[in-house]
Design a protein around this motif. Structure first.
Motif, PDB file in Angstrom:
ATOM      1  N   LEU A  98       0.700  -1.070  -0.083  1.00 27.99           N
ATOM      2  CA  LEU A  98      -0.070   0.054  -0.148  1.00 27.99           C
ATOM      3  C   LEU A  98       0.803   1.323  -0.012  1.00 27.99           C
ATOM      4  CD1 LEU A  98      -2.263  -1.819   2.377  1.00 27.99           C
ATOM      5  CD2 LEU A  98      -3.326  -0.390   0.731  1.00 27.99           C
ATOM      6  N   THR A  99       2.067   1.209  -0.778  1.00 26.06           N
ATOM      7  CA  THR A  99       2.890   2.142  -0.508  1.00 26.06           C
ATOM      8  C   THR A  99       2.237   3.585  -1.093  1.00 26.06           C
ATOM      9  OG1 THR A  99       4.799   0.902  -0.831  1.00 26.06           O
ATOM     10  CG2 THR A  99       5.190   3.211  -1.361  1.00 26.06           C
ATOM     11  N   ASP A 100       2.283   4.635  -0.815  1.00 30.87           N
ATOM     12  CA  ASP A 100       1.593   5.788  -1.316  1.00 30.87           C
ATOM     13  C   ASP A 100       0.284   5.927  -1.409  1.00 30.87           C
ATOM     14  OD1 ASP A 100       4.222   7.401  -1.561  1.00 30.87           O
ATOM     15  OD2 ASP A 100       4.593   6.202  -3.263  1.00 30.87           O
ATOM     16  N   ALA A 101      -0.551   4.736  -0.828  1.00 29.01           N
ATOM     17  CA  ALA A 101      -1.687   4.802  -0.949  1.00 29.01           C
ATOM     18  C   ALA A 101      -2.466   5.909  -0.289  1.00 29.01           C
ATOM     19  CB  ALA A 101      -2.352   3.358  -0.557  1.00 29.01           C
ATOM     20  N   ASN A 102      -3.915   6.173  -0.705  1.00 25.56           N
ATOM     21  CA  ASN A 102      -4.594   7.147   0.159  1.00 25.56           C
ATOM     22  C   ASN A 102      -5.798   6.476   0.953  1.00 25.56           C
ATOM     23  OD1 ASN A 102      -6.172   9.292   1.003  1.00 25.56           O
ATOM     24  ND2 ASN A 102      -6.433   9.996  -0.811  1.00 25.56           N
ATOM     25  N   LEU A 103      -5.507   6.329   2.206  1.00 24.30           N
ATOM     26  CA  LEU A 103      -6.572   5.486   2.979  1.00 24.30           C
ATOM     27  C   LEU A 103      -7.176   6.795   4.170  1.00 24.30           C
ATOM     28  CD1 LEU A 103      -3.585   2.826   3.429  1.00 24.30           C
ATOM     29  CD2 LEU A 103      -6.144   2.205   3.107  1.00 24.30           C
ATOM     30  N   THR A 104      -7.110   7.738   3.642  1.00 19.52           N
ATOM     31  CA  THR A 104      -7.936   8.769   4.300  1.00 19.52           C
ATOM     32  C   THR A 104      -9.216   8.399   4.785  1.00 19.52           C
ATOM     33  OG1 THR A 104      -6.601  10.493   3.503  1.00 19.52           O
ATOM     34  CG2 THR A 104      -8.478  11.203   4.685  1.00 19.52           C
ATOM     35  N   GLY A 146       2.545  -7.470   7.990  1.00 22.47           N
ATOM     36  CA  GLY A 146       3.584  -7.551   6.948  1.00 22.47           C
ATOM     37  C   GLY A 146       3.299  -6.768   5.793  1.00 22.47           C
ATOM     38  N   ALA A 147       2.307  -6.011   5.827  1.00 24.10           N
ATOM     39  CA  ALA A 147       1.815  -4.963   4.840  1.00 24.10           C
ATOM     40  C   ALA A 147       2.999  -3.828   4.967  1.00 24.10           C
ATOM     41  CB  ALA A 147       0.450  -4.500   4.858  1.00 24.10           C
ATOM     42  N   ASN A 148       3.071  -3.286   3.593  1.00 27.17           N
ATOM     43  CA  ASN A 148       3.835  -1.960   3.252  1.00 27.17           C
ATOM     44  C   ASN A 148       2.883  -0.985   3.119  1.00 27.17           C
ATOM     45  OD1 ASN A 148       5.847  -0.028   2.655  1.00 27.17           O
ATOM     46  ND2 ASN A 148       6.836  -1.372   0.692  1.00 27.17           N
ATOM     47  N   LEU A 149       3.054  -0.019   3.901  1.00 23.73           N
ATOM     48  CA  LEU A 149       2.273   1.263   4.166  1.00 23.73           C
ATOM     49  C   LEU A 149       3.028   2.636   3.948  1.00 23.73           C
ATOM     50  CD1 LEU A 149      -0.197  -0.268   6.472  1.00 23.73           C
ATOM     51  CD2 LEU A 149      -0.875   1.017   4.626  1.00 23.73           C
ATOM     52  N   LEU A 186      -3.003   8.091   6.194  1.00 22.13           N
ATOM     53  CA  LEU A 186      -3.969   7.487   6.984  1.00 22.13           C
ATOM     54  C   LEU A 186      -4.881   8.233   7.871  1.00 22.13           C
ATOM     55  CD1 LEU A 186      -1.579   4.442   7.413  1.00 22.13           C
ATOM     56  CD2 LEU A 186      -4.063   3.812   6.962  1.00 22.13           C
ATOM     57  N   THR A 187      -4.852   9.623   7.562  1.00 19.69           N
ATOM     58  CA  THR A 187      -5.429  10.694   8.274  1.00 19.69           C
ATOM     59  C   THR A 187      -6.879  10.303   8.457  1.00 19.69           C
ATOM     60  OG1 THR A 187      -4.022  12.250   7.305  1.00 19.69           O
ATOM     61  CG2 THR A 187      -5.860  13.044   8.483  1.00 19.69           C
ATOM     62  N   GLY A 188      -7.317  10.253   9.802  1.00 25.14           N
ATOM     63  CA  GLY A 188      -8.536   9.909  10.615  1.00 25.14           C
ATOM     64  C   GLY A 188      -9.247   8.663  10.205  1.00 25.14           C
ATOM     65  N   THR A 189      -8.254   7.657   9.896  1.00 24.22           N
ATOM     66  CA  THR A 189      -8.223   6.283   9.593  1.00 24.22           C
ATOM     67  C   THR A 189      -8.701   5.483  10.834  1.00 24.22           C
ATOM     68  OG1 THR A 189      -7.083   6.296   7.613  1.00 24.22           O
ATOM     69  CG2 THR A 189      -7.529   3.955   8.347  1.00 24.22           C
ATOM     70  N   ASP A 190      -9.506   4.478  10.719  1.00 27.00           N
ATOM     71  CA  ASP A 190     -10.175   3.826  11.978  1.00 27.00           C
ATOM     72  C   ASP A 190      -9.559   2.429  11.786  1.00 27.00           C
ATOM     73  OD1 ASP A 190     -11.217   2.614  14.317  1.00 27.00           O
ATOM     74  OD2 ASP A 190     -13.388   2.927  13.348  1.00 27.00           O
ATOM     75  N   LEU A 191      -8.311   2.090  12.795  1.00 28.35           N
ATOM     76  CA  LEU A 191      -7.495   1.055  12.801  1.00 28.35           C
ATOM     77  C   LEU A 191      -7.773   0.346  14.081  1.00 28.35           C
ATOM     78  CD1 LEU A 191      -4.404   2.820  11.356  1.00 28.35           C
ATOM     79  CD2 LEU A 191      -5.220   0.541  10.466  1.00 28.35           C
ATOM     80  N   ARG A 226       6.446   3.396   7.664  1.00 34.29           N
ATOM     81  CA  ARG A 226       7.607   4.213   7.501  1.00 34.29           C
ATOM     82  C   ARG A 226       6.960   5.667   6.759  1.00 34.29           C
ATOM     83  NH1 ARG A 226      13.515   3.834   7.851  1.00 34.29           N
ATOM     84  NH2 ARG A 226      14.199   5.789   7.094  1.00 34.29           N
ATOM     85  N   GLY A 227       7.210   6.889   7.424  1.00 32.79           N
ATOM     86  CA  GLY A 227       6.533   8.094   6.677  1.00 32.79           C
ATOM     87  C   GLY A 227       5.216   8.199   6.646  1.00 32.79           C
ATOM     88  N   ALA A 228       4.375   7.180   7.232  1.00 32.68           N
ATOM     89  CA  ALA A 228       2.965   7.436   6.760  1.00 32.68           C
ATOM     90  C   ALA A 228       2.411   8.313   7.895  1.00 32.68           C
ATOM     91  CB  ALA A 228       2.366   5.972   7.237  1.00 32.68           C
ATOM     92  N   ASN A 229       1.409   8.922   7.462  1.00 29.53           N
ATOM     93  CA  ASN A 229       0.645  10.060   8.143  1.00 29.53           C
ATOM     94  C   ASN A 229      -0.568   9.413   8.769  1.00 29.53           C
ATOM     95  OD1 ASN A 229      -0.696  12.167   8.745  1.00 29.53           O
ATOM     96  ND2 ASN A 229      -0.903  13.329   7.094  1.00 29.53           N
TER      97      ASN A 229
END
Length: 319
Positions: free
Chosen positions: A159-165, A176-179, A184-189, A200-203
């Motif tokens: 999921l490199t550079d993916a938009n999951l807002t 093991g996923a690559n994010l 991920l602003t406001g994302t519900d995890l 690394r470097g994820a928002n």
């Protein structure tokens, strides 16, 4: 029911007339055997393809807006640049399919199998992917804003550079996923499995990580300002939850090599710069004293964890 090339041409012609309100007949290919069929640029808007066999089919540029593809077998099919807006793909088989740059806005992919599928650059805005299997899928640069991925399996997905807002990833498996650099602003995890995940470097600004498992996750350079880490498992994740000031500011520390980065609200400083900032702006006040106590606490915990804090580099990220 096996469909010949001549049959396909006739069905598409009738379907075109139906779409244009010139008579014709809606394409009904329910349960049809279309394995390996060439449907490049075909217009199958609102067509019924439920349960059809489209394995290895060529659907590049096809228009499948609002089509019924419930339970359809699209394994290894080529859907590059296809339009699947609003399509119903509930329980569809899409393992190994090529969905590069495909438009899946508002599509229903509940329970679909997308293991190993290529969704690079795909638009999945507001799509329903609950309980979907996306193990090893390529979602690089994909737009998943507002998508429902609750209980989805994204093990080892890219999921490199993916938009999951604002995406719903509650109870999702992202082990093991690559994010890297994902939004991920406001994302519900909440309760998500992020074991060994590369963030690394994820928002993750204002993300909900309540009860999430971040064991061995890589969060170097990630932005966790305003994130909720209540009851999260942070074992070997390089994070210290420093606590909350009386004014509601939560402090999170992230290990960056031999340095500590402090994030609180919109503030994002290395430790030395953080101390200088709050001494300058809050020195001699109750809030200032609370802040220094929190920073002292973080440094003590970092020492206990063996972070081996050394002299810190110049700080250019003081948000």
């Amino acid at each position: 029911m096996t469909i010949t090339n001549m049959d396909i041409l006739g069905i598409l012609a009738d379907h075109k007339e139906w779409l244009e309100n010139n008579g014709g007949t809606r394409a009904n290919l329910r349960g049809a055997n279309l394995a390996g069929a060439n449907l490049t640029n075909a217009n199958l808007t609102d067509a019924n393809l439920a349960g059809a066999n489209l394995t290895n089919a060529a659907l590049t540029g096809a228009n499948l807006t609002d089509a019924n593809l419930t339970g359809t077998d699209l394994a290894d099919a080529n859907l590059t640049d296809a339009n699947l807006r609003g399509a119903n793909l509930t329980n569809a088989a899409l393992a190994g399919a090529n969905l590069t740059d495909t438009d899946l806005t508002d599509a229903n992919l509940r329970g679909a199998n997308l293991a190993g599928a290529n969704l690079a650059g795909a638009n999945l805005t507001n799509a329903n992917l609950t309980n979907a299997a996306l193990t090893g899928a390529n979602l690089t640069d994909a737009n998943l804003a507002g998508t429902d991925l609750a209980d989805a399996n994204l093990t080892d997905a890219n999921l490199t550079d993916a938009n999951l807002t604002d995406t719903d990833l509650t109870d999702a498996n992202l082990a093991g996923a690559n994010l890297t650099n994902a939004a991920l602003t406001g994302t519900d995890l909440a309760d998500a499995n992020l074991t060994g995940t590369n963030l690394r470097g994820a928002n993750l600004t204002n993300a909900n990580l309540t009860g999430a498992n971040l064991t061995d996750a890589n969060l170097r350079g990630a932005n966790l300002a305003g994130a909720n880490l209540t009851n999260a498992n942070l074992v070997r994740a390089g994070i210290i939850h420093g606590g909350m000031r009386s004014d509601g500011y939560s402090f999170i520390a992230i290990r960056e090599g031999y340095a500590i980065r402090i994030q609180a609200g919109c503030r994002n400083f290395l430790m030395d710069t953080a101390r200088e900032h709050w001494i300058t702006t809050r020195g001699g006040t109750q809030i200032g004293n609370e802040t220094m106590a929190i920073l002292d606490h973080i440094e003590r915990i970092a020492g206990i964890l063996g972070w081996g804090i050394a002299a810190q580099p110049e700080d250019n990220a003081n948000g």
